[in-house]
Enzyme design. Structure first.
Site, PDB file in Angstrom:
ATOM      1  N   HIS A 106       0.816  -1.221   0.000  1.00 19.26           N
ATOM      2  CA  HIS A 106       0.000   0.000   0.000  1.00 19.26           C
ATOM      3  C   HIS A 106       0.847   1.267   0.000  1.00 19.26           C
ATOM      4  CE1 HIS A 106       0.361  -0.187   4.530  1.00 19.26           C
ATOM      5  NE2 HIS A 106       0.355   1.127   4.387  1.00 19.26           N
ATOM      6  N   ASP A 136       0.114  -7.624   1.536  1.00 19.68           N
ATOM      7  CA  ASP A 136       0.610  -6.246   1.642  1.00 19.68           C
ATOM      8  C   ASP A 136       2.135  -6.181   1.665  1.00 19.68           C
ATOM      9  OD1 ASP A 136       0.282  -3.535   1.619  1.00 19.68           O
ATOM     10  OD2 ASP A 136      -0.071  -3.330   3.764  1.00 19.68           O
ATOM     11  N   ASN A 210       5.083   5.196   8.684  1.00 18.46           N
ATOM     12  CA  ASN A 210       5.944   4.124   9.151  1.00 18.46           C
ATOM     13  C   ASN A 210       5.703   2.820   8.403  1.00 18.46           C
ATOM     14  OD1 ASN A 210       7.600   5.003  11.635  1.00 18.46           O
ATOM     15  ND2 ASN A 210       5.597   5.878  11.991  1.00 18.46           N
ATOM     16  N   SER A 211       4.748   2.775   7.511  1.00 18.41           N
ATOM     17  CA  SER A 211       4.452   1.550   6.760  1.00 18.41           C
ATOM     18  C   SER A 211       5.695   1.051   6.039  1.00 18.41           C
ATOM     19  CB  SER A 211       3.343   1.813   5.733  1.00 18.41           C
ATOM     20  OG  SER A 211       2.135   2.112   6.360  1.00 18.41           O
ATOM     21  N   LEU A 230      -4.526  -0.529  15.011  1.00 14.92           N
ATOM     22  CA  LEU A 230      -5.940  -0.552  15.345  1.00 14.92           C
ATOM     23  C   LEU A 230      -6.193   0.678  16.190  1.00 14.92           C
ATOM     24  CD1 LEU A 230      -8.497  -2.366  15.115  1.00 14.92           C
ATOM     25  CD2 LEU A 230      -7.893  -3.270  17.357  1.00 14.92           C
ATOM     26  N   LEU A 266      -4.104 -25.978   0.043  1.00 12.52           N
ATOM     27  CA  LEU A 266      -4.132 -27.263   0.733  1.00 12.52           C
ATOM     28  C   LEU A 266      -5.411 -28.021   0.437  1.00 12.52           C
ATOM     29  CD1 LEU A 266      -2.818 -29.204   2.743  1.00 12.52           C
ATOM     30  CD2 LEU A 266      -3.836 -27.845   4.598  1.00 12.52           C
ATOM     31  N   GLY A 267      -6.544 -27.331   0.432  1.00 16.09           N
ATOM     32  CA  GLY A 267      -7.814 -27.976   0.109  1.00 16.09           C
ATOM     33  C   GLY A 267      -8.578 -28.475   1.315  1.00 16.09           C
ATOM     34  N   ARG A 269     -11.310 -27.177   4.711  1.00 14.75           N
ATOM     35  CA  ARG A 269     -12.134 -26.155   5.349  1.00 14.75           C
ATOM     36  C   ARG A 269     -12.258 -26.509   6.811  1.00 14.75           C
ATOM     37  NH1 ARG A 269     -16.695 -26.556   0.705  1.00 14.75           N
ATOM     38  NH2 ARG A 269     -15.614 -25.398  -0.927  1.00 14.75           N
TER      39      ARG A 269
END
Length: 449
Positions: A106, A136, A210-211, A230, A266-267, A269
């Protein structure tokens, strides 16, 4: 409210640690034994750079209803303009010989000019080697760089909650700034900041600019790329997040080799291992990824994984949650065997799994009956595009068109066929597709399924 602002970390209390806990760390000067981190920072800070960018981005503005008649009944609902922008961020030199700099996607997204400024003020142009928006991460290369300093990369897997860390970056364009803090938590996910989340949480003071900066240990090893905070007002409240160095390295290796991240699948859930699940399965474990379903013909199925298994390790590293597992798998490239440790019937077993490629195209009827007749594939700029559409098909009757881009389902963004499948599987009742069609954005409602 969440903000992508990158990080500088405030470390209070480090001076009280003394020399007994980590005797090899240069806390004291040779002169008068005054507590200080200066010797370590003198070695590390030349590897942290300031990044300034220029470019242009599309800005969409809704056309007021009173003006729409000028364009006719089928005219655009939005006006799209290219507007110039400037931005500031941070980066870390990880390879001085090749001039490689890691930063956040970003920070440089949409940039046509990238300028890297070293600690001593020397400036170089940089080019983009590759990016991965889902995590990111971006990799830059400094052009004609000389006398560069690289940082030593540490193993984020060895971090513990309570470890002291130091952050270096360029907050608010002030120039290189150092702050400090501790590791507050590990394996943070489900925050909605990125698609792939496995963050180091810290009480660092993280602010805009600072990103892409460095999160280092007290002996100067890079263990994170500061990424987000946050905070309800956009300022620091002591909750910051960094991408772990192990994850960053795996992604960077692919960007160097391929110019892109070729993500493995991986496949399976499932969800986090809870106390209730552990009790029901009579497992002596408190953390892990519970497998609720193994997809047919997937890498997991071929390796012998089963529903009811609990994954507790990947390549010898502990798995804390299903989000942790997802981040690890999506960071690894396709075609390479990995070892997965599971708990099954109270026993520990290890399976060798070769990750397969993400689905690149699928007949949409497999995902939802109302999409019958459409063929889907990931769009270059994000979302899922309709590459083919049968005339008179169910999807066509619902109003879909060839080249439409599905950007969200029930307001949840989708950028891969696997994501779209997962959202549709969990949707109940009516499904609302957010469609990008040319310069227009619209919603289509599907029923059935």
């Amino acid at each position: 409210m969440r903000f992508k602002l990158l990080a500088v970390i405030t470390l209070t209390g480090v001076l009280a640690l003394g020399t007994s806990a980590q005797a090899n760390i240069p806390f004291f000067s040779d002169k008068d034994e005054t507590p200080t981190l200066a010797p370590m920072l003198e070695e590390v800070t030349p590897a942290v750079v300031n990044i300034s960018v220029k470019g242009s981005r599309e800005v969409r503005q809704r056309i007021p209803d009173m003006f729409r008649f000028f364009f006719g009944p089928n005219g655009p609902r939005e006006q799209v303009q290219e507007r110039p922008f400037r931005g500031l961020g941070s980066g870390v030199i990880i390879d001085a010989e090749n001039g490689y700099v890691v930063t956040n996607n970003h920070v440089i997204e949409g940039a046509t000019e990238i300028l890297v400024t070293l600690k001593d003020g020397e400036q170089f142009d940089a080019e983009v080697i590759g990016t991965d928006a889902n995590s990111d991460i971006a990799l830059l290369k400094i052009k004609n760089g000389e006398n560069l300093t690289e940082v030593e990369i540490g193993r984020s897997r060895d971090l513990r909650v309570g470890d002291f860390v130091v952050a270096i970056g360029n907050p608010f364009g002030l120039g290189q700034t150092v702050t400090s803090g501790i590791v507050s938590a590990l394996g943070r996910s489900g925050l909605g900041i990125e698609e792939i989340e496995n963050f180091i949480q810290t009480d660092a003071a993280i602010n805009s600019g600072n990103s892409g900066g460095a999160l280092v240990t007290l002996d100067g090893q890079l263990i994170g790329i500061n990424t987000a905070i946050l905070g309800p007002t956009g300022g620091n409240i002591g909750i910051g997040f960094a991408i772990p160095s192990d994850m960053m390295q795996a992604l960077v290796q692919q960007l160097i080799e391929f110019g892109e991240v070729r993500r493995g699948v991986l496949g399976v859930r499932g969800n986090d291992l809870t106390a209730d699940i552990a009790e029901a399965l009579n497992l002596d474990a408190k953390q892990g990824a519970f497998i609720a379903e193994v997809l047919p013909e997937s890498a997991a199925a071929k390796a012998g994984l089963q529903s009811g298994d609990v994954i507790v390790g990947v390549n010898g590293e502990k798995i804390r949650s299903f989000g942790d597992l997802t981040a690890r798998v999506k960071t690894l490239g396709i075609g390479k065997p990995i070892n997965i440790t599971v708990l099954r019937d109270g026993d520990t077993q290890t399976f060798s799994v070769t990750l397969t490629a993400e689905e690149t195209s699928v007949e949409a009827e497999q995902l939802h009956p109302a999409l019958q007749g459409a063929t889907l594939a990931p769009a270059d700029g994000g979302g899922i595009t309709i590459t083919e559409l049968e005339e008179g098909s169910m999807a066509a009757r619902y109003g879909l068109r060839k080249d439409d881009i599905i950007v969200a389902v029930n307001r949840q963004g989708v950028n891969s066929v696997a994501e779209l499948r997962n959202v549709l599987d969990n949707a109940e009742g009516v499904v609302a597709l957010n469609i990008q069609r040319g310069n227009s954005s619209l919603y289509l409602v599907l029923r059935g399924g």
